[in-house]
Design an enzyme around this catalytic site. Sequence first.
Site, PDB file in Angstrom:
ATOM      1  N   LYS A 173      13.044  28.073 -36.918  1.00 21.46           N
ATOM      2  CA  LYS A 173      12.370  26.790 -37.122  1.00 21.46           C
ATOM      3  C   LYS A 173      10.848  26.965 -37.097  1.00 21.46           C
ATOM      4  O   LYS A 173      10.124  26.428 -37.937  1.00 21.46           O
ATOM      5  CB  LYS A 173      12.790  25.791 -36.043  1.00 21.46           C
ATOM      6  CG  LYS A 173      14.295  25.656 -35.832  1.00 21.46           C
ATOM      7  CD  LYS A 173      15.022  25.168 -37.049  1.00 21.46           C
ATOM      8  CE  LYS A 173      16.481  24.828 -36.760  1.00 21.46           C
ATOM      9  NZ  LYS A 173      17.307  25.999 -36.421  1.00 21.46           N
ATOM     10  N   LYS A 210      15.206  18.165 -34.528  1.00 19.32           N
ATOM     11  CA  LYS A 210      16.133  19.281 -34.341  1.00 19.32           C
ATOM     12  C   LYS A 210      15.694  20.151 -33.174  1.00 19.32           C
ATOM     13  O   LYS A 210      14.507  20.230 -32.843  1.00 19.32           O
ATOM     14  CB  LYS A 210      16.219  20.116 -35.614  1.00 19.32           C
ATOM     15  CG  LYS A 210      14.896  20.737 -36.061  1.00 19.32           C
ATOM     16  CD  LYS A 210      15.054  21.594 -37.319  1.00 19.32           C
ATOM     17  CE  LYS A 210      15.167  20.775 -38.569  1.00 19.32           C
ATOM     18  NZ  LYS A 210      15.123  21.615 -39.804  1.00 19.32           N
ATOM     19  N   ARG A 259      19.099  27.334 -50.336  1.00 15.95           N
ATOM     20  CA  ARG A 259      18.984  28.611 -49.640  1.00 15.95           C
ATOM     21  C   ARG A 259      18.548  29.679 -50.648  1.00 15.95           C
ATOM     22  O   ARG A 259      19.256  29.952 -51.619  1.00 15.95           O
ATOM     23  CB  ARG A 259      20.323  28.983 -49.002  1.00 15.95           C
ATOM     24  CG  ARG A 259      20.432  30.435 -48.508  1.00 15.95           C
ATOM     25  CD  ARG A 259      19.426  30.809 -47.440  1.00 15.95           C
ATOM     26  NE  ARG A 259      19.430  29.922 -46.295  1.00 15.95           N
ATOM     27  CZ  ARG A 259      20.295  30.011 -45.278  1.00 15.95           C
ATOM     28  NH1 ARG A 259      21.246  30.940 -45.300  1.00 15.95           N
ATOM     29  NH2 ARG A 259      20.221  29.177 -44.272  1.00 15.95           N
ATOM     30  N   ARG A 266      22.690  23.291 -51.141  1.00 19.14           N
ATOM     31  CA  ARG A 266      23.765  22.758 -50.303  1.00 19.14           C
ATOM     32  C   ARG A 266      23.602  21.242 -50.258  1.00 19.14           C
ATOM     33  O   ARG A 266      22.697  20.723 -49.603  1.00 19.14           O
ATOM     34  CB  ARG A 266      23.697  23.404 -48.922  1.00 19.14           C
ATOM     35  CG  ARG A 266      23.943  24.917 -49.005  1.00 19.14           C
ATOM     36  CD  ARG A 266      23.424  25.677 -47.823  1.00 19.14           C
ATOM     37  NE  ARG A 266      21.968  25.570 -47.718  1.00 19.14           N
ATOM     38  CZ  ARG A 266      21.274  26.024 -46.681  1.00 19.14           C
ATOM     39  NH1 ARG A 266      21.890  26.605 -45.666  1.00 19.14           N
ATOM     40  NH2 ARG A 266      19.970  25.897 -46.662  1.00 19.14           N
ATOM     41  N   ARG A 300      22.966  15.828 -43.806  1.00 19.62           N
ATOM     42  CA  ARG A 300      22.760  17.269 -43.706  1.00 19.62           C
ATOM     43  C   ARG A 300      23.470  17.988 -44.842  1.00 19.62           C
ATOM     44  O   ARG A 300      24.613  17.670 -45.171  1.00 19.62           O
ATOM     45  CB  ARG A 300      23.282  17.796 -42.366  1.00 19.62           C
ATOM     46  CG  ARG A 300      22.593  17.219 -41.151  1.00 19.62           C
ATOM     47  CD  ARG A 300      23.326  17.562 -39.866  1.00 19.62           C
ATOM     48  NE  ARG A 300      24.678  17.011 -39.859  1.00 19.62           N
ATOM     49  CZ  ARG A 300      25.581  17.273 -38.918  1.00 19.62           C
ATOM     50  NH1 ARG A 300      25.282  18.086 -37.919  1.00 19.62           N
ATOM     51  NH2 ARG A 300      26.785  16.732 -38.983  1.00 19.62           N
ATOM     52  N   ASP A 306      14.963  28.258 -46.464  1.00 19.79           N
ATOM     53  CA  ASP A 306      15.527  26.943 -46.754  1.00 19.79           C
ATOM     54  C   ASP A 306      14.432  26.064 -47.348  1.00 19.79           C
ATOM     55  O   ASP A 306      13.354  25.911 -46.746  1.00 19.79           O
ATOM     56  CB  ASP A 306      16.086  26.298 -45.492  1.00 19.79           C
ATOM     57  CG  ASP A 306      17.379  26.950 -45.031  1.00 19.79           C
ATOM     58  OD1 ASP A 306      17.926  27.782 -45.783  1.00 19.79           O
ATOM     59  OD2 ASP A 306      17.833  26.643 -43.914  1.00 19.79           O
ATOM     60  N   GLU A 334      12.840  26.075 -43.201  1.00 24.37           N
ATOM     61  CA  GLU A 334      13.236  27.087 -42.223  1.00 24.37           C
ATOM     62  C   GLU A 334      13.177  28.464 -42.860  1.00 24.37           C
ATOM     63  O   GLU A 334      13.269  28.603 -44.089  1.00 24.37           O
ATOM     64  CB  GLU A 334      14.653  26.840 -41.678  1.00 24.37           C
ATOM     65  CG  GLU A 334      14.794  25.563 -40.868  1.00 24.37           C
ATOM     66  CD  GLU A 334      16.167  25.430 -40.210  1.00 24.37           C
ATOM     67  OE1 GLU A 334      16.926  26.434 -40.174  1.00 24.37           O
ATOM     68  OE2 GLU A 334      16.481  24.325 -39.735  1.00 24.37           O
ATOM     69  N   ASN A 384      15.362  31.805 -42.183  1.00 26.27           N
ATOM     70  CA  ASN A 384      16.536  32.275 -41.456  1.00 26.27           C
ATOM     71  C   ASN A 384      16.572  33.800 -41.441  1.00 26.27           C
ATOM     72  O   ASN A 384      16.726  34.436 -42.482  1.00 26.27           O
ATOM     73  CB  ASN A 384      17.810  31.727 -42.105  1.00 26.27           C
ATOM     74  CG  ASN A 384      17.904  30.221 -41.966  1.00 26.27           C
ATOM     75  OD1 ASN A 384      18.491  29.717 -41.025  1.00 26.27           O
ATOM     76  ND2 ASN A 384      17.309  29.495 -42.903  1.00 26.27           N
TER      77      ASN A 384
END
Length: 324
Positions: A126, A161, A211, A226, A234, A274, A282, A284
């Site tokens: 994050k 979050k 992604r 997504r 979400r 992301d 984000e 990842n």
Amino acid sequence: MARKLAVLMDAIAEIRIAKDTTFALLLEAQARGYEISYLTQGDLALRDGAPFARLARLQVRDDARDWFSLAEAAWQDLRDFDLILARKDPPVDDQFIYDTQILQVAQDAGVLVVNDPRGLRDANEKLFAQHFPQCCAPALVARQASELKRFAAEHGRVVLKPLDGMGGRGIFLSGHGDPNLNVILETLTANGRCFAMAQKFIPEISSGDKRILMIDGEPVPYALARVPQGDEFRGNLAAGGKGVGVPLSERDRRIAAEVGPELKRRGMLFVGLDVIGDWLTEVNVTSPTCLRELDAQFGLNIAGQLFDVIESRLARTAHEVRAH
């Protein structure tokens, strides 16, 4: 002699192979002749300063009914391996950090660890996006509920979050005037003891949370959008999102170009960005996913691309050892 690979992951018996990126990496490694050994978090140890693990030889099969075989586990010195795939899912808690410190000992002895243990410690998924504020929508990380509420009042709808989650867990859509905002902030911050992140809500989430997979700082040319389903905001696949492959946009490529060099500098060979709309949300690094979906939709072999980079690194290391 076959190269030796150890994979640190969650329980292989519980994965869904059609969607599991670690499994795809293992299939590629096996096809290339690697000798694969398997461990989970509880199998790591440090003996008199040496990194050890309780490892079991692993064979994998692309068969949803019977996808792996394990031999009997035994303790081995991790310095005897060529490559360690560190693919433990979050949370990035104290135990995860301790894992990276043991893996660091192996890396310092010449073992290639993917991703680099220092990067796993330093690049919170994050927070690390905030190293690139030019790529991000407005965001605030704080412990104080009053500051987070001020941010919500400034921006209206916000996504809240925790810093250590994955798969959409613990994420809330809220905003100024929401009667639940106080209790959401109390829960996320543990009454001011823990950091929480607030991000301005990006309406383009309706078209998907993309992604983008990065290999040694370079993007795969397609992303998996997504897309939230039903009344869910979400897009995470674990939260029921639908994965739709899309070519990278010009903005996606600009974001990748901003982030990629720093990932490469830190030795982060396989990372997932992301992106919602025009904004990075984000980075990842622990166990990025979506490889199998992109492979299936576009006829790719992303694991093969990654292993080409890995084998180039291994060959370079071997050459340097011989030169000395």
